[in-house]
Design a protein around this motif. Structure first.
Motif, PDB file in Angstrom:
ATOM      1  N   GLY A   1      44.424  47.468  28.737  1.00 49.88           N
ATOM      2  CA  GLY A   1      43.958  46.792  27.530  1.00 49.88           C
ATOM      3  C   GLY A   1      44.154  47.687  26.328  1.00 49.88           C
ATOM      4  O   GLY A   1      44.074  48.915  26.441  1.00 49.88           O
TER       5      GLY A   1
ATOM      6  N   MET B   1      44.724  43.025  21.945  1.00 49.24           N
ATOM      7  CA  MET B   1      43.547  42.203  22.264  1.00 49.24           C
ATOM      8  C   MET B   1      43.641  41.493  23.615  1.00 49.24           C
ATOM      9  O   MET B   1      42.741  40.752  23.984  1.00 49.24           O
ATOM     10  CB  MET B   1      43.251  41.169  21.162  1.00 49.24           C
ATOM     11  CG  MET B   1      43.055  41.778  19.792  1.00 49.24           C
ATOM     12  SD  MET B   1      42.460  40.603  18.585  1.00 49.24           S
ATOM     13  CE  MET B   1      43.970  39.920  17.962  1.00 49.24           C
ATOM     14  N   TRP B   2      44.701  41.726  24.375  1.00 55.24           N
ATOM     15  CA  TRP B   2      44.888  41.041  25.651  1.00 55.24           C
ATOM     16  C   TRP B   2      44.611  42.001  26.810  1.00 55.24           C
ATOM     17  O   TRP B   2      44.710  43.215  26.663  1.00 55.24           O
ATOM     18  CB  TRP B   2      46.319  40.516  25.778  1.00 55.24           C
ATOM     19  CG  TRP B   2      46.708  39.562  24.706  1.00 55.24           C
ATOM     20  CD1 TRP B   2      45.871  38.879  23.873  1.00 55.24           C
ATOM     21  CD2 TRP B   2      48.044  39.201  24.324  1.00 55.24           C
ATOM     22  NE1 TRP B   2      46.601  38.100  22.999  1.00 55.24           N
ATOM     23  CE2 TRP B   2      47.930  38.266  23.255  1.00 55.24           C
ATOM     24  CE3 TRP B   2      49.305  39.541  24.793  1.00 55.24           C
ATOM     25  CZ2 TRP B   2      49.049  37.701  22.654  1.00 55.24           C
ATOM     26  CZ3 TRP B   2      50.406  38.970  24.197  1.00 55.24           C
ATOM     27  CH2 TRP B   2      50.283  38.061  23.130  1.00 55.24           C
ATOM     28  N   ILE B   3      44.301  41.422  27.958  1.00 45.90           N
ATOM     29  CA  ILE B   3      44.168  42.218  29.185  1.00 45.90           C
ATOM     30  C   ILE B   3      45.388  41.903  30.040  1.00 45.90           C
ATOM     31  O   ILE B   3      45.554  40.765  30.495  1.00 45.90           O
ATOM     32  CB  ILE B   3      42.890  41.858  29.995  1.00 45.90           C
ATOM     33  CG1 ILE B   3      41.689  41.644  29.079  1.00 45.90           C
ATOM     34  CG2 ILE B   3      42.623  42.936  31.051  1.00 45.90           C
ATOM     35  CD1 ILE B   3      41.249  42.821  28.290  1.00 45.90           C
TER      36      ILE B   3
ATOM     37  N   HIS C   1      39.609  38.040  23.923  1.00 47.69           N
ATOM     38  CA  HIS C   1      38.943  38.929  22.968  1.00 47.69           C
ATOM     39  C   HIS C   1      39.463  38.681  21.549  1.00 47.69           C
ATOM     40  O   HIS C   1      40.610  38.284  21.351  1.00 47.69           O
ATOM     41  CB  HIS C   1      39.169  40.394  23.355  1.00 47.69           C
ATOM     42  CG  HIS C   1      38.285  40.857  24.470  1.00 47.69           C
ATOM     43  ND1 HIS C   1      36.907  40.890  24.376  1.00 47.69           N
ATOM     44  CD2 HIS C   1      38.588  41.319  25.716  1.00 47.69           C
ATOM     45  CE1 HIS C   1      36.403  41.356  25.509  1.00 47.69           C
ATOM     46  NE2 HIS C   1      37.393  41.609  26.335  1.00 47.69           N
TER      47      HIS C   1
ATOM     48  N   VAL D   1      41.020  45.897  22.564  1.00 47.67           N
ATOM     49  CA  VAL D   1      40.293  46.191  23.803  1.00 47.67           C
ATOM     50  C   VAL D   1      40.182  47.701  23.949  1.00 47.67           C
ATOM     51  O   VAL D   1      41.189  48.413  23.938  1.00 47.67           O
ATOM     52  CB  VAL D   1      41.016  45.559  25.013  1.00 47.67           C
ATOM     53  CG1 VAL D   1      40.327  45.951  26.314  1.00 47.67           C
ATOM     54  CG2 VAL D   1      41.064  44.045  24.861  1.00 47.67           C
ATOM     55  N   HIS D   2      38.946  48.185  24.071  1.00 43.52           N
ATOM     56  CA  HIS D   2      38.728  49.633  24.145  1.00 43.52           C
ATOM     57  C   HIS D   2      38.610  50.149  25.585  1.00 43.52           C
ATOM     58  O   HIS D   2      38.822  51.337  25.831  1.00 43.52           O
ATOM     59  CB  HIS D   2      37.457  50.009  23.382  1.00 43.52           C
ATOM     60  CG  HIS D   2      37.541  49.762  21.906  1.00 43.52           C
ATOM     61  ND1 HIS D   2      38.559  50.274  21.122  1.00 43.52           N
ATOM     62  CD2 HIS D   2      36.755  49.057  21.069  1.00 43.52           C
ATOM     63  CE1 HIS D   2      38.383  49.886  19.866  1.00 43.52           C
ATOM     64  NE2 HIS D   2      37.293  49.144  19.809  1.00 43.52           N
ATOM     65  N   CYS D   3      38.217  49.285  26.521  1.00 44.07           N
ATOM     66  CA  CYS D   3      37.955  49.782  27.878  1.00 44.07           C
ATOM     67  C   CYS D   3      38.143  48.664  28.891  1.00 44.07           C
ATOM     68  O   CYS D   3      37.782  47.518  28.638  1.00 44.07           O
ATOM     69  CB  CYS D   3      36.529  50.350  27.971  1.00 44.07           C
ATOM     70  SG  CYS D   3      35.272  49.294  27.210  1.00 44.07           S
ATOM     71  N   VAL D   4      38.750  49.009  30.024  1.00 41.72           N
ATOM     72  CA  VAL D   4      38.889  48.075  31.152  1.00 41.72           C
ATOM     73  C   VAL D   4      38.574  48.838  32.436  1.00 41.72           C
ATOM     74  O   VAL D   4      38.912  50.014  32.569  1.00 41.72           O
ATOM     75  CB  VAL D   4      40.310  47.464  31.248  1.00 41.72           C
ATOM     76  CG1 VAL D   4      40.605  46.570  30.057  1.00 41.72           C
ATOM     77  CG2 VAL D   4      41.384  48.541  31.373  1.00 41.72           C
TER      78      VAL D   4
ATOM     79  N   SER E   1      36.256  43.990  30.720  1.00 40.50           N
ATOM     80  CA  SER E   1      36.887  44.543  29.519  1.00 40.50           C
ATOM     81  C   SER E   1      35.858  44.566  28.401  1.00 40.50           C
ATOM     82  O   SER E   1      35.024  43.659  28.286  1.00 40.50           O
ATOM     83  CB  SER E   1      38.100  43.692  29.114  1.00 40.50           C
ATOM     84  OG  SER E   1      37.725  42.329  28.932  1.00 40.50           O
TER      85      SER E   1
ATOM     86  N   SER F   1      35.394  45.237  24.096  1.00 45.94           N
ATOM     87  CA  SER F   1      36.254  45.100  22.925  1.00 45.94           C
ATOM     88  C   SER F   1      35.546  45.418  21.622  1.00 45.94           C
ATOM     89  O   SER F   1      34.318  45.458  21.532  1.00 45.94           O
ATOM     90  CB  SER F   1      36.801  43.670  22.893  1.00 45.94           C
ATOM     91  OG  SER F   1      37.304  43.312  21.628  1.00 45.94           O
TER      92      SER F   1
ATOM     93  N   ARG G   1      33.910  41.024  28.792  1.00 50.13           N
ATOM     94  CA  ARG G   1      34.387  39.865  29.544  1.00 50.13           C
ATOM     95  C   ARG G   1      34.678  40.298  30.968  1.00 50.13           C
ATOM     96  O   ARG G   1      35.278  41.350  31.188  1.00 50.13           O
ATOM     97  CB  ARG G   1      35.642  39.268  28.877  1.00 50.13           C
ATOM     98  CG  ARG G   1      35.275  38.549  27.588  1.00 50.13           C
ATOM     99  CD  ARG G   1      36.455  38.194  26.695  1.00 50.13           C
ATOM    100  NE  ARG G   1      35.939  37.869  25.367  1.00 50.13           N
ATOM    101  CZ  ARG G   1      35.793  36.636  24.886  1.00 50.13           C
ATOM    102  NH1 ARG G   1      36.141  35.599  25.617  1.00 50.13           N
ATOM    103  NH2 ARG G   1      35.286  36.437  23.688  1.00 50.13           N
TER     104      ARG G   1
END
Length: 341
Positions: A246, A250-252, A269, A273-276, A287, A289, A295
């Protein structure tokens, strides 16, 4: 190939500012848990399977950059811009210890045996706190070459990994000597490091590249260029055949580990995205954001005849074991009611 099915995530609201870290506990007798760190200063604990809110750890006076749970999910820790790392009782939400630093704490993690807490941040010092003697001065490793961004334990707590926000590479420290023994070279600063559940791989994200390293011999196993700058990546823990990434688009993205081919792309989101991170069983992933939400996505969208059917709200209707309410005693301070707005 036919159009891929769209995955409908569970959306977890509650944070009022960007979510910058998420962490899953291992599976415990009470199920597994998800903790999140946010710039709102209030780490939150959730049921890892359903995303249901369990409690909020209140006490930091600045953004929280990092959070983690110990192996049994009985204690939580958080690192903050208020120059402290705090340890919490994950059953009651009470603050157990506050470890003062001289600058922002960007990263924290419990050792596998749960006896030690490792912290790092803008001071450029890695500190190891003994949870059995929390009043004792921490052990300090040799000075890190830059601002510490991520930390992790490896080799049954014999090795420490750290990355810096202002230079490339992941440094490996011998815990016994407190010195750097090796550096895994990357071009850009590493914003995410993860040791796989079976301790075979180290997954790193640097710039627009995801790399997988042999965790025992430290050779580069795979390196894949991403479609955009990515901030975080996670390897599926059971088969190791997929990974997620991410970042700023903004996508995973879900990829095949062996070929690097994109399998699916989840949109939802409304900010970078900061973390997955994958859940411990690999069936779902979370995830966090800039949009302030977490999410939780199913790895493959369930079919109607699967026993994890999903109803119109995106909530699993069957197949989800009700996690025991281990957190019944979690206290909610009076301020909590106002800060909901």
């Amino acid at each position: 190939m036919e159009k891929k099915k769209v995955s409908v995530p569970l959306v977890c609201h509650g944070h009022s500012r960007p979510v910058v870290d998420v962490f899953y506990s291992p599976v415990t007798p009470d199920g597994y848990f998800l903790i999140s760190a946010s710039k709102d200063g209030n780490p939150m604990l959730r049921n890892g399977e359903t995303g249901d809110w369990i409690g909020t750890f209140q006490g930091h006076k600045g953004a929280v950059w990092s959070c983690c749970l110990d192996t049994s999910a009985l204690r939580a820790a958080s690192g903050s811009a208020d120059f402290s790392a705090k340890v919490w009782d994950a059953l009651t939400g009470d603050e157990l210890h506050s470890f003062e630093h001289k600058h922002i704490v960007r990263a924290c993690t419990f050792s596998e045996d749960t006896h030690l807490l490792l912290t790092g941040g803008v001071e450029k010092i890695l500190r190891v706190y003994d949870m059995n003697r929390p009043d004792a001065a921490p052990r300090e490793l040799d000075k890190a070459p830059g601002n510490v961004r991520t930390v992790a334990w490896l080799h049954s707590d014999q090795t420490i990994l750290s990355s810096c926000s202002d230079m490339g590479g992941v440094r490996l420290w011998d815990v016994r000597t407190g010195k750097i023994v090796q550096t895994l070279e990357t071009k850009a600063p590493v914003t995410s490091t993860e040791v796989s559940q079976d301790s075979r791989f180290i997954t790193t994200a640097d710039g627009s590249s995801i790399k997988f390293w042999d965790a025992n011999h430290f050779g580069l196993v795979k390196s894949y260029d991403m479609p955009c700058t990515v901030e975080s990546a996670s390897l599926e823990p059971k088969s190791g055949s997929k990974f997620i990434a991410g970042g700023e688009d903004m996508w995973i993205h879900v990829f095949d580990f062996f070929t690097g081919e994109e399998i699916t792309c989840n949109k939802g989101h409304h900010g970078p995205v900061h973390c997955v991170r994958f859940a411990p069983g690999g069936e779902s992933y979370a995830s966090g954001s800039e949009d302030g939400t977490i999410r939780i996505w199913q790895l493959s969208p369930p079919n109607a005849d699967d026993n994890e059917a999903v109803n119109a709200n995106g909530k699993p209707t069957v197949g989800v074991n009700e996690v025991a309410r281990k957190i019944e005693g979690f206290h909610i301070p009076k301020e909590e009611q106002q800060s909901d707005g």
